[in-house]
Design a protein around this motif. Sequence first.
Motif, PDB file in Angstrom:
ATOM      1  N   ILE A 108       0.887  -1.168   0.000  1.00 54.99           N
ATOM      2  CA  ILE A 108       0.000   0.000   0.000  1.00 54.99           C
ATOM      3  C   ILE A 108       0.917   1.208   0.000  1.00 54.99           C
ATOM      4  O   ILE A 108       1.646   1.452   0.961  1.00 54.99           O
ATOM      5  CB  ILE A 108      -0.904   0.023   1.236  1.00 54.99           C
ATOM      6  CG1 ILE A 108      -1.684  -1.281   1.348  1.00 54.99           C
ATOM      7  CG2 ILE A 108      -1.862   1.215   1.177  1.00 54.99           C
ATOM      8  CD1 ILE A 108      -2.514  -1.392   2.632  1.00 54.99           C
ATOM      9  N   VAL A 109       0.918   1.942  -1.119  1.00 60.09           N
ATOM     10  CA  VAL A 109       1.840   3.064  -1.256  1.00 60.09           C
ATOM     11  C   VAL A 109       1.087   4.349  -1.573  1.00 60.09           C
ATOM     12  O   VAL A 109       0.044   4.336  -2.231  1.00 60.09           O
ATOM     13  CB  VAL A 109       2.897   2.797  -2.357  1.00 60.09           C
ATOM     14  CG1 VAL A 109       3.889   1.753  -1.909  1.00 60.09           C
ATOM     15  CG2 VAL A 109       2.233   2.365  -3.663  1.00 60.09           C
ATOM     16  N   VAL A 110       1.627   5.470  -1.077  1.00 61.03           N
ATOM     17  CA  VAL A 110       1.029   6.781  -1.320  1.00 61.03           C
ATOM     18  C   VAL A 110       2.110   7.738  -1.802  1.00 61.03           C
ATOM     19  O   VAL A 110       3.312   7.511  -1.606  1.00 61.03           O
ATOM     20  CB  VAL A 110       0.361   7.357  -0.045  1.00 61.03           C
ATOM     21  CG1 VAL A 110      -0.768   6.457   0.434  1.00 61.03           C
ATOM     22  CG2 VAL A 110       1.396   7.554   1.057  1.00 61.03           C
ATOM     23  N   HIS A 111       1.674   8.819  -2.432  1.00 64.00           N
ATOM     24  CA  HIS A 111       2.596   9.883  -2.800  1.00 64.00           C
ATOM     25  C   HIS A 111       3.061  10.584  -1.526  1.00 64.00           C
ATOM     26  O   HIS A 111       2.270  10.718  -0.575  1.00 64.00           O
ATOM     27  CB  HIS A 111       1.906  10.889  -3.730  1.00 64.00           C
ATOM     28  CG  HIS A 111       2.836  11.892  -4.325  1.00 64.00           C
ATOM     29  ND1 HIS A 111       3.113  13.102  -3.705  1.00 64.00           N
ATOM     30  CD2 HIS A 111       3.581  11.863  -5.467  1.00 64.00           C
ATOM     31  CE1 HIS A 111       3.973  13.774  -4.444  1.00 64.00           C
ATOM     32  NE2 HIS A 111       4.280  13.056  -5.515  1.00 64.00           N
ATOM     33  N   PRO A 112       4.322  11.006  -1.436  1.00 65.19           N
ATOM     34  CA  PRO A 112       4.807  11.649  -0.207  1.00 65.19           C
ATOM     35  C   PRO A 112       3.992  12.864   0.226  1.00 65.19           C
ATOM     36  O   PRO A 112       3.986  13.207   1.414  1.00 65.19           O
ATOM     37  CB  PRO A 112       6.235  12.055  -0.583  1.00 65.19           C
ATOM     38  CG  PRO A 112       6.642  11.082  -1.629  1.00 65.19           C
ATOM     39  CD  PRO A 112       5.396  10.815  -2.426  1.00 65.19           C
ATOM     40  N   SER A 113       3.296  13.487  -0.710  1.00 66.55           N
ATOM     41  CA  SER A 113       2.487  14.656  -0.348  1.00 66.55           C
ATOM     42  C   SER A 113       1.148  14.279   0.267  1.00 66.55           C
ATOM     43  O   SER A 113       0.450  15.141   0.823  1.00 66.55           O
ATOM     44  CB  SER A 113       2.231  15.524  -1.587  1.00 66.55           C
ATOM     45  OG  SER A 113       1.426  14.828  -2.532  1.00 66.55           O
ATOM     46  N   ALA A 114       0.775  13.003   0.190  1.00 67.82           N
ATOM     47  CA  ALA A 114      -0.503  12.566   0.766  1.00 67.82           C
ATOM     48  C   ALA A 114      -0.450  12.711   2.290  1.00 67.82           C
ATOM     49  O   ALA A 114       0.607  12.507   2.908  1.00 67.82           O
ATOM     50  CB  ALA A 114      -0.790  11.126   0.387  1.00 67.82           C
ATOM     51  N   PRO A 115      -1.571  13.051   2.919  1.00 67.46           N
ATOM     52  CA  PRO A 115      -1.570  13.302   4.367  1.00 67.46           C
ATOM     53  C   PRO A 115      -1.513  12.039   5.223  1.00 67.46           C
ATOM     54  O   PRO A 115      -1.340  12.133   6.430  1.00 67.46           O
ATOM     55  CB  PRO A 115      -2.892  14.039   4.589  1.00 67.46           C
ATOM     56  CG  PRO A 115      -3.780  13.563   3.487  1.00 67.46           C
ATOM     57  CD  PRO A 115      -2.876  13.345   2.305  1.00 67.46           C
ATOM     58  N   TYR A 116      -1.636  10.861   4.603  1.00 69.23           N
ATOM     59  CA  TYR A 116      -1.688   9.620   5.385  1.00 69.23           C
ATOM     60  C   TYR A 116      -0.277   9.109   5.662  1.00 69.23           C
ATOM     61  O   TYR A 116       0.466   8.787   4.744  1.00 69.23           O
ATOM     62  CB  TYR A 116      -2.484   8.535   4.643  1.00 69.23           C
ATOM     63  CG  TYR A 116      -3.525   9.082   3.700  1.00 69.23           C
ATOM     64  CD1 TYR A 116      -4.638   9.796   4.175  1.00 69.23           C
ATOM     65  CD2 TYR A 116      -3.396   8.902   2.322  1.00 69.23           C
ATOM     66  CE1 TYR A 116      -5.576  10.312   3.295  1.00 69.23           C
ATOM     67  CE2 TYR A 116      -4.332   9.413   1.440  1.00 69.23           C
ATOM     68  CZ  TYR A 116      -5.416  10.117   1.930  1.00 69.23           C
ATOM     69  OH  TYR A 116      -6.340  10.628   1.054  1.00 69.23           O
ATOM     70  N   LYS A 117       0.058   9.007   6.941  1.00 62.87           N
ATOM     71  CA  LYS A 117       1.380   8.515   7.332  1.00 62.87           C
ATOM     72  C   LYS A 117       1.329   7.058   7.815  1.00 62.87           C
ATOM     73  O   LYS A 117       2.362   6.467   8.090  1.00 62.87           O
ATOM     74  CB  LYS A 117       1.963   9.380   8.460  1.00 62.87           C
ATOM     75  CG  LYS A 117       2.125  10.858   8.111  1.00 62.87           C
ATOM     76  CD  LYS A 117       3.191  11.076   7.059  1.00 62.87           C
ATOM     77  CE  LYS A 117       3.598  12.548   6.972  1.00 62.87           C
ATOM     78  NZ  LYS A 117       2.489  13.446   6.631  1.00 62.87           N
ATOM     79  N   SER A 118       0.115   6.528   7.953  1.00 62.31           N
ATOM     80  CA  SER A 118      -0.046   5.168   8.470  1.00 62.31           C
ATOM     81  C   SER A 118      -1.365   4.595   7.971  1.00 62.31           C
ATOM     82  O   SER A 118      -2.224   5.322   7.441  1.00 62.31           O
ATOM     83  CB  SER A 118      -0.037   5.169  10.002  1.00 62.31           C
ATOM     84  OG  SER A 118      -1.192   5.857  10.489  1.00 62.31           O
ATOM     85  N   VAL A 119      -1.529   3.293   8.159  1.00 64.21           N
ATOM     86  CA  VAL A 119      -2.789   2.636   7.802  1.00 64.21           C
ATOM     87  C   VAL A 119      -3.937   3.222   8.610  1.00 64.21           C
ATOM     88  O   VAL A 119      -5.033   3.463   8.088  1.00 64.21           O
ATOM     89  CB  VAL A 119      -2.676   1.111   8.032  1.00 64.21           C
ATOM     90  CG1 VAL A 119      -4.056   0.446   7.998  1.00 64.21           C
ATOM     91  CG2 VAL A 119      -1.774   0.485   6.982  1.00 64.21           C
ATOM     92  N   ALA A 120      -3.700   3.481   9.886  1.00 69.94           N
ATOM     93  CA  ALA A 120      -4.751   4.037  10.743  1.00 69.94           C
ATOM     94  C   ALA A 120      -5.214   5.398  10.228  1.00 69.94           C
ATOM     95  O   ALA A 120      -6.422   5.702  10.208  1.00 69.94           O
ATOM     96  CB  ALA A 120      -4.250   4.162  12.178  1.00 69.94           C
ATOM     97  N   GLU A 121      -4.281   6.231   9.796  1.00 70.38           N
ATOM     98  CA  GLU A 121      -4.640   7.551   9.272  1.00 70.38           C
ATOM     99  C   GLU A 121      -5.397   7.428   7.949  1.00 70.38           C
ATOM    100  O   GLU A 121      -6.330   8.197   7.686  1.00 70.38           O
ATOM    101  CB  GLU A 121      -3.390   8.406   9.093  1.00 70.38           C
ATOM    102  CG  GLU A 121      -2.763   8.841  10.417  1.00 70.38           C
ATOM    103  CD  GLU A 121      -1.560   9.746  10.218  1.00 70.38           C
ATOM    104  OE1 GLU A 121      -1.289  10.124   9.049  1.00 70.38           O
ATOM    105  OE2 GLU A 121      -0.888  10.067  11.217  1.00 70.38           O
ATOM    106  N   LEU A 122      -5.006   6.465   7.113  1.00 71.50           N
ATOM    107  CA  LEU A 122      -5.705   6.247   5.851  1.00 71.50           C
ATOM    108  C   LEU A 122      -7.153   5.812   6.107  1.00 71.50           C
ATOM    109  O   LEU A 122      -8.090   6.314   5.486  1.00 71.50           O
ATOM    110  CB  LEU A 122      -4.972   5.182   5.026  1.00 71.50           C
ATOM    111  CG  LEU A 122      -5.656   4.735   3.733  1.00 71.50           C
ATOM    112  CD1 LEU A 122      -5.781   5.899   2.748  1.00 71.50           C
ATOM    113  CD2 LEU A 122      -4.889   3.565   3.092  1.00 71.50           C
ATOM    114  N   ILE A 123      -7.324   4.875   7.033  1.00 73.75           N
ATOM    115  CA  ILE A 123      -8.674   4.395   7.352  1.00 73.75           C
ATOM    116  C   ILE A 123      -9.522   5.521   7.936  1.00 73.75           C
ATOM    117  O   ILE A 123     -10.694   5.694   7.577  1.00 73.75           O
ATOM    118  CB  ILE A 123      -8.595   3.196   8.319  1.00 73.75           C
ATOM    119  CG1 ILE A 123      -7.972   1.985   7.615  1.00 73.75           C
ATOM    120  CG2 ILE A 123      -9.980   2.845   8.861  1.00 73.75           C
ATOM    121  CD1 ILE A 123      -7.688   0.817   8.527  1.00 73.75           C
TER     122      ILE A 123
END
Length: 334
Positions: free
Chosen positions: A139-154
């Motif tokens: 599970i990968v995101v762009h560095p500018s995305a605000p999610y730093k963890s799975v918990a933050e993404l959820i």
Amino acid sequence: MSEQHPDHPDFDRRRVLAAAAGTAVVVLAGPSFAQSFPTHPIRMVVPFPAGGPTDIVARPIAAMLSEALGQQVIVDNRGGAGGSIGADIVAKAPADGYTILMGTVGTHAINPSLYRKLPYHPVEDFTALGLVASAPVAIVVHPSAPYKSVAELIAAAKREPGTINFGSAGNGTPGHLTGEMFAKAAGVEFKHVPYKGSAPALNDLLGAQIPLMFDPVQSVLQHVRAGKLRALAVSSRQRSPVLEQTASVSEAGLKDFEATAWWALFAPAGLPAEIRTKLSNEIKRIVASDAYGKHLIELGVEPAVAAKQSFAEFQKAELEKWGRAVRESGVSLG
């Protein structure tokens, strides 16, 4: 036709000796044939284009099998229809050991539910020779995305259901279905954006056109190492040896979550037992070798480890798991 009793005066003892000799020839034919196999090159059908994840797994094992068997194992790339075209070629080939398939989680676990008219049966039309490799989905995101963890993404997905786009290599691919399984397990909703392969999806992720992607580790590893992407988690039960600082999804809170891409070698159904044993033993030895393991791990792929259950049990569980993911995704292809 009834046999005469040995005590009958017309019984010919020479017929007994002849029959015994014939039986001896039949008994010895199998092992003798297996010992001479192979007498000419073997074709390994790779059901995806050259240079892709499946080809990356196939080429080192083809080279090592060539050395072990004393005959060249030629890689034949036959891409199309999610691997179904190449798999069907092998399913319909003679069962003599000279045509084998580098099968995948797609050809032998996903496609049976994804395609309405699959030209082969994933179990009945093949002889399994053994698992050779596996790789988690990252599970990968762009560095500018605000999610730093799975918990933050959820948490973000729960705040704004259906507004976070995630890219994949296409409908029904391991990345797409892992994303669907992740959303189901987390109780959230994403918007899937299918691409025609990993490369165009990664280009958009690297350009911040999409914020999130689910893709096998080997496809994204170099970008994560270069700091161009941030890995939030991997989909295997344990951490990937090439991304040791990245948690598994299970560690990150979705207990027992697992969705792993895998590769296995197959021959057509009806392969003689002696040839099956010879090929399986050589494949098992190669997969356990340091040379093979070192080559794969550098690419983010892991050699298959000995499973507690049989391959038949493993494949049955995979068919059920990925089939459920396909049904819940609502995707169906012709």
